[in-house]
Design a protein around this motif. Structure first.
Motif, mmCIF file in Angstrom:
data_model
loop_
_atom_site.group_PDB
_atom_site.id
_atom_site.type_symbol
_atom_site.label_atom_id
_atom_site.label_comp_id
_atom_site.label_asym_id
_atom_site.label_seq_id
_atom_site.Cartn_x
_atom_site.Cartn_y
_atom_site.Cartn_z
ATOM 1 N N VAL A 60 45.656 51.031 105.814
ATOM 2 C CA VAL A 60 45.690 50.058 104.724
ATOM 3 C C VAL A 60 47.102 49.945 104.163
ATOM 4 C CG1 VAL A 60 44.917 51.836 103.082
ATOM 5 C CG2 VAL A 60 44.651 49.436 102.501
ATOM 6 N N ILE A 61 47.624 48.725 104.179
ATOM 7 C CA ILE A 61 48.975 48.433 103.707
ATOM 8 C C ILE A 61 48.892 47.612 102.428
ATOM 9 C CG2 ILE A 61 51.132 47.204 104.243
ATOM 10 C CD1 ILE A 61 50.514 47.716 107.217
ATOM 11 N N ASP A 62 49.687 47.973 101.441
ATOM 12 C CA ASP A 62 49.770 47.184 100.211
ATOM 13 C C ASP A 62 50.372 45.821 100.555
ATOM 14 O OD1 ASP A 62 50.114 46.127 97.703
ATOM 15 O OD2 ASP A 62 51.376 47.756 96.940
ATOM 16 N N GLU B 164 38.867 45.729 95.996
ATOM 17 C CA GLU B 164 37.480 45.839 95.527
ATOM 18 C C GLU B 164 36.499 45.071 96.394
ATOM 19 O OE1 GLU B 164 39.620 43.061 92.525
ATOM 20 O OE2 GLU B 164 40.079 44.757 93.838
ATOM 21 N N SER B 165 36.988 44.172 97.251
ATOM 22 C CA SER B 165 36.086 43.426 98.131
ATOM 23 C C SER B 165 36.085 43.974 99.557
ATOM 24 C CB SER B 165 36.483 41.941 98.163
ATOM 25 O OG SER B 165 37.744 41.765 98.797
ATOM 26 N N TRP C 62 46.676 52.770 99.928
ATOM 27 C CA TRP C 62 46.012 53.890 99.232
ATOM 28 C C TRP C 62 46.839 54.325 98.025
ATOM 29 C CZ3 TRP C 62 41.435 56.059 98.839
ATOM 30 C CH2 TRP C 62 41.325 57.306 98.220
ATOM 31 N N ALA C 63 48.150 54.363 98.171
ATOM 32 C CA ALA C 63 49.008 54.776 97.060
ATOM 33 C C ALA C 63 48.836 53.845 95.866
ATOM 34 C CB ALA C 63 50.473 54.803 97.512
ATOM 35 N N THR C 64 48.623 52.568 96.128
ATOM 36 C CA THR C 64 48.522 51.581 95.053
ATOM 37 C C THR C 64 47.102 51.440 94.514
ATOM 38 O OG1 THR C 64 50.314 50.342 96.113
ATOM 39 C CG2 THR C 64 49.059 49.196 94.410
ATOM 40 N N TYR C 65 46.114 51.558 95.394
ATOM 41 C CA TYR C 65 44.737 51.217 95.011
ATOM 42 C C TYR C 65 43.742 52.331 95.312
ATOM 43 C CZ TYR C 65 46.701 46.483 94.940
ATOM 44 O OH TYR C 65 47.461 45.369 94.668
ATOM 45 N N SER C 66 44.152 53.576 95.196
ATOM 46 C CA SER C 66 43.266 54.680 95.571
ATOM 47 C C SER C 66 41.959 54.682 94.774
ATOM 48 C CB SER C 66 43.974 56.019 95.409
ATOM 49 O OG SER C 66 44.414 56.200 94.068
ATOM 50 N N THR C 67 42.024 54.368 93.491
ATOM 51 C CA THR C 67 40.800 54.389 92.680
ATOM 52 C C THR C 67 39.801 53.342 93.157
ATOM 53 O OG1 THR C 67 42.033 55.164 90.744
ATOM 54 C CG2 THR C 67 39.868 54.173 90.353
ATOM 55 N N LEU C 68 40.279 52.133 93.389
ATOM 56 C CA LEU C 68 39.384 51.078 93.855
ATOM 57 C C LEU C 68 38.888 51.347 95.270
ATOM 58 C CD1 LEU C 68 41.300 47.937 92.539
ATOM 59 C CD2 LEU C 68 39.114 48.810 91.696
ATOM 60 N N LEU C 69 39.776 51.821 96.142
ATOM 61 C CA LEU C 69 39.381 52.040 97.529
ATOM 62 C C LEU C 69 38.417 53.212 97.672
ATOM 63 C CD1 LEU C 69 42.793 51.484 99.341
ATOM 64 C CD2 LEU C 69 40.795 49.978 99.381
ATOM 65 N N PHE D 295 33.871 53.868 100.078
ATOM 66 C CA PHE D 295 33.397 54.744 101.150
ATOM 67 C C PHE D 295 31.969 55.202 100.908
ATOM 68 C CE2 PHE D 295 38.013 55.344 101.018
ATOM 69 C CZ PHE D 295 38.333 55.036 102.329
ATOM 70 N N THR D 296 31.189 55.193 101.988
ATOM 71 C CA THR D 296 29.841 55.770 101.931
ATOM 72 C C THR D 296 29.831 57.179 102.513
ATOM 73 O OG1 THR D 296 29.323 54.743 104.066
ATOM 74 C CG2 THR D 296 28.719 53.525 102.077
ATOM 75 N N GLY D 297 30.834 57.524 103.325
ATOM 76 C CA GLY D 297 30.920 58.851 103.912
ATOM 77 C C GLY D 297 31.912 59.733 103.170
ATOM 78 N N VAL D 298 32.171 60.897 103.725
ATOM 79 C CA VAL D 298 33.069 61.879 103.126
ATOM 80 C C VAL D 298 34.521 61.537 103.472
ATOM 81 C CG1 VAL D 298 33.732 64.313 103.100
ATOM 82 C CG2 VAL D 298 31.318 63.676 103.232
ATOM 83 N N LEU D 299 35.387 61.545 102.473
ATOM 84 C CA LEU D 299 36.803 61.294 102.691
ATOM 85 C C LEU D 299 37.486 62.637 102.964
ATOM 86 C CD1 LEU D 299 39.158 59.314 102.724
ATOM 87 C CD2 LEU D 299 39.386 59.656 100.248
ATOM 88 N N ARG D 300 37.933 62.829 104.203
ATOM 89 C CA ARG D 300 38.533 64.108 104.589
ATOM 90 C C ARG D 300 40.009 64.201 104.246
ATOM 91 N NH1 ARG D 300 36.106 65.500 110.614
ATOM 92 N NH2 ARG D 300 33.983 66.032 109.960
ATOM 93 N N SER D 301 40.727 63.087 104.357
ATOM 94 C CA SER D 301 42.159 63.113 104.050
ATOM 95 C C SER D 301 42.614 61.723 103.647
ATOM 96 C CB SER D 301 42.975 63.606 105.252
ATOM 97 O OG SER D 301 42.936 62.670 106.317
#
Length: 230
Positions: A113-115, A146-147, A163-170, A174-180
């Motif tokens: 994911v790129i800003d 968010e979409s 991810w650096a910009t939108y980590s909270t929204l992203l 996820f429905t699964g476990v975020l490993r990294s």
């Protein structure tokens, strides 16, 4: 086999060279300096390998998505070099190259994911295959964080400036476990080269004039009204 790869779609300017079984690379985080850096980087790699441009078998390039000027620069340089040397071009998704920045984790899905600025992201999802490549789980796209719609997967990794910009929204997508998750990663020419070698071996190459950039959107800036400055 000798393949020169260029990746300039983001703030990172990088060039890589596959020379036989080896990959050598140069990379620098250098916004707005890609034009002055990329050709000297390429010449330095060729000198290090002890070969000239006429020893190349193909030119590979990150085709985007990413910054409009960066994508255009990379593809234009690849086309120009390939035309001058009568070589094919291999285009690689910059998001796919970014996905290979994720740690090797068997079975985990990867969100690259790129800003994209203006409240949007460029995104695509992958899974590693057994040959060092990637299996695409969906298509490159531009959307708001968010979409973002993600395929089902039990575990995930995330790489890229989105991810650096939108980590909270992203993180809510996820429905699964975020490993990294690593928001300080950029597409790199070394990964463009790795993926390009697979494409070359499979015969998926292009004439230079058919090597096209991928922008995903035509609009590259907000108007003053949209910025709230009018």
């Amino acid at each position: 086999m000798n393949i020169l790869a260029i990746e300039t779609a983001t703030e990172a300017c990088s060039v890589a060279l596959i020379h036989g079984q080896d990959i050598i690379a140069r990379s620098e985080i250098a916004p707005r300096r890609h034009t002055e850096l990329v050709l000297p980087m390429a010449d330095a790699l060729l000198a290090e390998a002890g070969i000239g441009r006429h020893a190349l078998d193909a030119i590979a390039v990150g085709r985007g998505p990413g910054a409009f000027t960066g994508v255009r620069l990379g593809v234009s340089l690849a086309q120009g070099m390939a035309l001058a040397l009568d070589l094919p071009v291999i285009t690689i998704s910059s998001l796919a190259a970014l996905a290979l920045e994720a740690p090797e984790d068997e079975g985990a899905a990867i969100l690259a994911v790129i800003d994209a600025r203006m409240g949007e992201i460029y995104a695509a999802c992958y899974r590693r295959d057994d040959n060092g490549g990637l299996i695409a789980l969906d298509d490159d796209r531009v959307c708001t964080p968010e979409s973002l719609q993600l395929p089902d997967a039990p575990t995930w990794q995330v790489v890229g400036t989105g991810w650096a910009t939108y980590s909270t929204l992203l993180s809510e997508r996820f429905t699964g476990v975020l490993r990294s998750a690593d928001g300080a990663r950029y597409p790199q020419a070394a990964h463009v080269a790795e993926l390009a070698m697979q494409e070359f071996n499979a015969g998926r190459i292009h004439a230079p004039e058919l090597a096209l950039p991928v922008y995903l959107r035509d609009k590259v800036a907000l108007t003053l009204v949209e910025q709230g400055r009018a």
